[in-house]
Design a protein around this motif. Structure first.
Motif, PDB file in Angstrom:
ATOM      1  N   LYS A 225       0.805  -1.226   0.000  1.00  0.00           N
ATOM      2  CA  LYS A 225       0.000   0.000   0.000  1.00  0.00           C
ATOM      3  C   LYS A 225       0.836   1.274   0.000  1.00  0.00           C
ATOM      4  O   LYS A 225       0.303   2.363  -0.125  1.00  0.00           O
ATOM      5  N   GLY A 226       2.153   1.138   0.150  1.00  0.00           N
ATOM      6  CA  GLY A 226       2.991   2.323   0.261  1.00  0.00           C
ATOM      7  C   GLY A 226       3.130   3.068  -1.062  1.00  0.00           C
ATOM      8  O   GLY A 226       3.362   2.462  -2.108  1.00  0.00           O
ATOM      9  N   TYR A 227       2.988   4.362  -1.026  1.00  0.00           N
ATOM     10  CA  TYR A 227       3.191   5.180  -2.223  1.00  0.00           C
ATOM     11  C   TYR A 227       3.577   6.619  -1.892  1.00  0.00           C
ATOM     12  O   TYR A 227       4.016   7.372  -2.771  1.00  0.00           O
ATOM     13  N   GLU A 228       3.432   7.039  -0.616  1.00  0.00           N
ATOM     14  CA  GLU A 228       3.591   8.450  -0.283  1.00  0.00           C
ATOM     15  C   GLU A 228       4.991   8.966  -0.589  1.00  0.00           C
ATOM     16  O   GLU A 228       5.145  10.027  -1.223  1.00  0.00           O
ATOM     17  N   SER A 229       6.024   8.237  -0.161  1.00  0.00           N
ATOM     18  CA  SER A 229       7.382   8.705  -0.406  1.00  0.00           C
ATOM     19  C   SER A 229       7.707   8.699  -1.894  1.00  0.00           C
ATOM     20  O   SER A 229       8.424   9.580  -2.392  1.00  0.00           O
ATOM     21  N   ILE A 230       7.171   7.729  -2.625  1.00  0.00           N
ATOM     22  CA  ILE A 230       7.391   7.686  -4.078  1.00  0.00           C
ATOM     23  C   ILE A 230       6.746   8.892  -4.749  1.00  0.00           C
ATOM     24  O   ILE A 230       7.323   9.505  -5.656  1.00  0.00           O
ATOM     25  N   MET A 231       5.553   9.256  -4.306  1.00  0.00           N
ATOM     26  CA  MET A 231       4.861  10.388  -4.882  1.00  0.00           C
ATOM     27  C   MET A 231       5.655  11.676  -4.689  1.00  0.00           C
ATOM     28  O   MET A 231       5.741  12.513  -5.592  1.00  0.00           O
ATOM     29  N   VAL A 232       6.284  11.830  -3.519  1.00  0.00           N
ATOM     30  CA  VAL A 232       7.044  13.044  -3.239  1.00  0.00           C
ATOM     31  C   VAL A 232       8.353  13.071  -4.027  1.00  0.00           C
ATOM     32  O   VAL A 232       8.732  14.103  -4.595  1.00  0.00           O
ATOM     33  N   MET A 233       9.053  11.926  -4.090  1.00  0.00           N
ATOM     34  CA  MET A 233      10.391  11.915  -4.674  1.00  0.00           C
ATOM     35  C   MET A 233      10.404  11.779  -6.193  1.00  0.00           C
ATOM     36  O   MET A 233      11.202  12.426  -6.879  1.00  0.00           O
ATOM     37  N   THR A 234       9.540  10.934  -6.747  1.00  0.00           N
ATOM     38  CA  THR A 234       9.624  10.661  -8.188  1.00  0.00           C
ATOM     39  C   THR A 234       8.307  10.845  -8.939  1.00  0.00           C
ATOM     40  O   THR A 234       8.316  10.889 -10.169  1.00  0.00           O
ATOM     41  N   GLU A 235       7.179  10.898  -8.225  1.00  0.00           N
ATOM     42  CA  GLU A 235       5.850  10.950  -8.843  1.00  0.00           C
ATOM     43  C   GLU A 235       5.626   9.783  -9.800  1.00  0.00           C
ATOM     44  O   GLU A 235       4.914   9.889 -10.785  1.00  0.00           O
ATOM     45  N   GLY A 236       6.269   8.653  -9.511  1.00  0.00           N
ATOM     46  CA  GLY A 236       6.100   7.478 -10.356  1.00  0.00           C
ATOM     47  C   GLY A 236       7.106   7.380 -11.484  1.00  0.00           C
ATOM     48  O   GLY A 236       7.175   6.357 -12.164  1.00  0.00           O
ATOM     49  N   GLY A 237       7.890   8.413 -11.700  1.00  0.00           N
ATOM     50  CA  GLY A 237       8.876   8.407 -12.775  1.00  0.00           C
ATOM     51  C   GLY A 237      10.189   7.807 -12.323  1.00  0.00           C
ATOM     52  O   GLY A 237      10.311   7.316 -11.188  1.00  0.00           O
ATOM     53  N   PRO A 238      11.182   7.857 -13.212  1.00  0.00           N
ATOM     54  CA  PRO A 238      11.086   8.327 -14.607  1.00  0.00           C
ATOM     55  C   PRO A 238      10.475   7.264 -15.508  1.00  0.00           C
ATOM     56  O   PRO A 238      10.668   6.073 -15.270  1.00  0.00           O
TER      57      PRO A 238
END
Length: 298
Positions: A225-238
């Motif tokens: 379920k984790g996604y918060e740190s990814i959203m801040v650092m990469t927004e799902g990219g590159p």
């Protein structure tokens, strides 16, 4: 006390919980189940389209890529977090001065905002003036700066940040389990000539079995379920290399960031959310089945 009076008191005690469950649990679930079958963007006309959202889901390569990325992210996080948490717990369970301070230090990331942690690590891993690259260059470990948020290293970077943020929480749970193991067992084993590794293998691990099963379950659910740190650092990219399921779902329902694939799609997002919940539930049930097998080992 009369039975009707006791029943009345029980109803009054349960009433607030029931209302909150209905308002924050049951109603949103029914709402999502309804809009799975609609073309609805959060405003305007609701168009009933039957199973079209699910047909689109099976053809949506972005979603299936996010499923693969989620498995990579969750697997990498689990493989690092659980052993390191157990190792730290064993070390900090020993009697030495300053252990309480170290426990607080390792637990601190758990109570710090994920957004704050992510921003700090984004600065540390910056490709041009980040401290990580500066130190690696200083010691000659690399010849040129590494793009930690590029296609080759982005997933590794977000996994390391996730591990750093979660390790203290599971360490504390392992510590609680270790402190419930009778010291007499270790003393008896030492008198019989067992060394530290043997005591760990034959006493610590089996006695931690029930606690470890719960910790692994919590870690699996949190990793999926984790996604918060990814959203801040990469927004799902590159190029979608760190796009995970819940981040993709978030972008469909709340397209407020530049990384959102398209406009707000509540109908299709509800279908994606339902499929995501099924995947997480299936993995959880699989682990529940395997954990029963683990009882024979521990």
């Amino acid at each position: 006390m009369p039975k009707w009076r006791r029943l009345q008191e029980n109803v009054l005690f349960l009433f607030p919980s029931v209302i909150l469950t209905l308002a924050l649990g049951i109603y949103p679930l029914v709402w999502v189940l309804r809009y799975m079958f609609y073309d609805y963007a959060g405003y305007g006309q609701e168009l009933f389209i039957g199973l079209d959202n699910f047909r689109r889901l099976f053809r949506d390569q972005l979603f299936w890529d996010s499923v693969v990325n989620t498995m990579i992210f969750a697997g990498g996080k689990l493989l690092l977090t659980i052993p390191l948490s157990l190792l730290l717990a064993v070390i900090l369970n020993a009697g030495f001065r300053g252990r309480n301070l170290l426990r607080a230090v390792y637990f601190m990331p758990t109570v710090v905002s994920t957004a704050v942690i992510s921003v700090v690590f984004y600065i540390l891993f910056n490709a041009y003036n980040g401290m990580v690259n500066q130190q690696l260059l200083k010691f000659g470990a690399i010849g040129e700066p590494i793009n930690w948020f590029g296609p080759d290293y982005a997933m590794l970077t977000v996994i390391l940040v996730a591990v750093w943020g979660a390790i203290g929480n599971y360490m504390l749970l392992f510590l609680a389990g270790l402190q419930n193991i009778p010291r007499d067992l270790y003393e008896s084993a030492a008198m019989d000539g067992a060394n530290g590794v043997q005591r760990f293998r034959h006493i610590t691990v089996p006695m931690l079995g029930p606690v470890m099963q719960v910790i692994i379950m919590l870690a699996i659910i949190a990793s999926l379920k984790g996604y918060e740190s990814i959203m801040v650092m990469t927004e799902g990219g590159p190029i979608g290399k760190t796009e995970v399921m819940y981040l993709y779902l978030y972008k469909l329902l709340f397209p407020v960031s530049t990384g959102s694939p398209v406009e707000q799609q509540i109908g299709y997002g509800s279908a994606v959310g339902f499929a995501t919940a099924l995947i997480v539930g299936a993995i959880t049930l699989l682990y529940s089945y395997l954990s029963r097998k683990m009882n024979r080992v521990f």
